[in-house]
Design a protein around this motif. Sequence first.
Motif: not given
Lengths: 610, 286
Positions: A550, A552-553, A556, A560, A575, A578-579, A581-582, B92-93, B96, B100, B126-127
Amino acid sequence: MDLRFGDGEPTDEERAAIDALLGPPRSSWEGAARDGTEAADLRWARGGREARDRRDLLLPGLHAVNDRIGWISEGALGYLCRRLTVPPAEAYGVATFYAMFSVRPRPATVLHVCTDLACAAAGADGLCAGVESRLGPGSGVSVERSPCLGLCERAPATLAIRAGDPVRTAVSAPATVEAAVRAAGAPDAAPEEPPAVTAVPQAGDPSLTLLGRVGVVDPASLDDYRAHGGYTALRRAFELGPAGVIREVTDSGLVGRGGAAFPTGRKWQATASRPDHPHYLVCNADESEPGTFKDRVIMEGDPYALVEAMTIAAYAIGAHTGYVYLRGEYPRATHRLRHAVDQARARGLLGDDVLGQGYAFDIEIRRGAGAYICGEETALFNSIEGYRGEPRSKPPFPVEKGLFGRPTVENNVETLVNVLPILTGGAPAYAAVGTGRSTGPKLFCVSGAVERPGVYELPFGATLGELLEPAGVREGLRAVLLGGAAGGFVRADELDIPLTFEGTREAGTTLGSGVVMAFDDTVPLPRLLLRIARFFRDESCGQCVPCRVGTVRQEEALHRIVERTGADAAGDVALLREVGRAMRDASICGLGQTAWNAVESAIDRLGAYE
Amino acid sequence: MTVTPLGIPRRLLEFTLDGEPARVPEGATVLDACRAAGRDVPTLCEGDTLTPKSACRVCVVEVEGSRTLVPACSRRAEPGMEVRTGTERVRHSRKVVLELLASCVDLSTTPRVSGWVKEYGAKPDRFGPDAARLDEEPRVDNDLYVRDYGKCILCYKCVDACGEQWQNTFAISVAGRGFDARIAVEHDAPLTDSACVYCGNCIEVCPTGALSFKSEFDMRAAGTWDESRQTETTTVCAYCGVGCNLTLHMQDNEIVKVTSPHDNPVTHGNLCIKGRFGYQHVQNRD
Ligand code: SF4
Ligand code: SF4
Ligand code: SF4
Ligand code: FES
Ligand code: FES
């Protein structure tokens, strides 16, 4: 256990560095030279259990080699493993976990140039480029871009470390290219750092409680410490007895200053009442939150205060050993605290019979090696024990199973030092300071776009504006980062936020570790956010997926959109959310859970990318 | 033959699972309870023979009163606990986390994962095309097994199996940190320079195929690996008196790999080099 050690032999110097820590090996089992007495050795299978019990010397052993040689070779690692009966694969896993160690050859001198938030705002990029162009390949210096060095009040900062016997260090802050290059070239000849008190703009103010002795007392002198009220709190503690001390601390309302704000008295009580022994006290002095330097200032300016406070805490919880886990990047604090511990021991204030009260307590100092995650309490235990600094899943909690699987209290430096005024002045007087739920004084590390950066002490409840006023905010304040990289940004028009745990929570932000970093409108916000994201990417331990990938994403995505706004950035902002939150929901530890806080607050409160 | 040791009877405790009362023996995990109640909870780092590291986080559930989600595989059920397994937050988790994972490693040989990707609506693409991946070359440095860390999800199972939980050889560990963390022997050397004794217990527990028999690896590369044509026969290892159970995986009348039943109360799926890899003599037809 069935260990196989490689063929690599240590050099004489590597061997000497390790033997200086562990003493000479007693048998060829442990790697002593073969001299024809092996037959005796075979019957004498030392090593085994006795040596395995010393696994916690792995980190000091790696430091010993790294300090002497500058990096850790296969031969050195193998010899250390043999001495401690640690599997080489595991020791390699530990050595490669920490940023300060290298398992590849590198020059004896490493120059750490801070590129973190306060330094970035003070021109670290230019400094770094200048230093790199002067110290290119062949200069004998390896230049490393580093996260916050804890010298933010003097940004930009560099730290030179030259391997040898002894290892030499030189801090340069505020650094110029000239000064940094000179410090790296001749650490011994570098100008001395300014005294700790220069980081305390309020010095001399009689109302200071926690910082009152910094600059007043000679940090090297136990007598001077006593002359300034030192050790009256410990005497009071012995009068009260352990239960009385815990009662006093509980009544004071003291909560942990590391960010989680857990009631200290409750934590102590929970550990004290555990039937299994030994109990341990661990002082978290790893202070790696970008923007934090208060623990350094206390340890440099008033080290005996920490020694005394730890003695009281240990007495209260029934611990006979306390560990200080001290940031590896704090050479002066390490030196001062080590001296204080030695003096206290020599004078009977540590050891078998503290103050002649029949109570035994001693302090061991362990150096971290460059891993922010080791500020997480369970990661810190793993690190001390000689394992990778990965957090453990909780439960069980440290008060039940902490260091070495025993009941453990972990407090940071600031929390512990608060115990002194509680005991000398009494709980009611202490609780009268601050607000109902956040009692006592609080330290804030102010840096960035202010005239007088440093550690400030204020009673809980002062507003952000009241803190920034004496620090002298520069023109064009754009935002304030509260609580460090794991905290959040607030706007320049939100300076009436009260600095209490409940007040910041109500305002949808956090006090965290007490970082207050001001940024003016010259600082490019997206770059700052990218630096924060890179910090977390670099510091993730890698154990759990949401944080390891997460972070890393997120970096990135921020890359961008570094020069984009509005609709162009919207997809990546979604994005990120969402990431984020997880990560907050599913990461194992606080690092992954908070890694997205600052960026989220910049998007929501500051309108970054709008 | 499977013998399940009974042990001392354990007390039952009650809690709520998705609003329904549930009863499990003391000491059971939330995951045990979910499975007993027929809930399908995805898991990757959990394994039936090891203490889970709870590192993958695909099994997370909501527990009333907990600030964050909790891993079902390691959290013990407590009386009165309220657990929810299918909320939007949980889903959701999981989504994701699957995205990932799938965006950085090759999950093509990980059983069940494609089903979960579909079920949770995960979109690993989607990344973007530039998303960092592990993309490592498989390490073929011995004749017995291949390490393809481009498929590794860092579940720590192989490390635990090689180390204190089973083999006690400690040949491998996690090295580096963050996204750069990898399973490695000391100094990232070839396996042949390490303490490895080729028991293959790490292959047995690897959930992704990152560790595989050389025979399987070669057949996959040649396109001849076909599980639908394979049969499994469980027999007893003839090498020594311990008598471990072996499961021979046969394709076209050749042994293509050897596993061992995890429910065997003595070996729990563990073998030594002879049982695991010493099958060539069986099919030696010279
Ligand atoms: S959240 Fe990050 S730092 Fe914490 S355990 Fe997971 S990977 Fe490690
Ligand atoms: S084959 Fe056995 S000894 Fe070798 S790495 Fe795997 S578990 Fe460890
Ligand atoms: S190689 Fe397999 S068992 Fe080992 S950590 Fe990776 S995925 Fe897990
Ligand atoms: S010392 Fe550079 S940001 Fe703190
Ligand atoms: S299966 Fe529970 S965290 Fe991996």
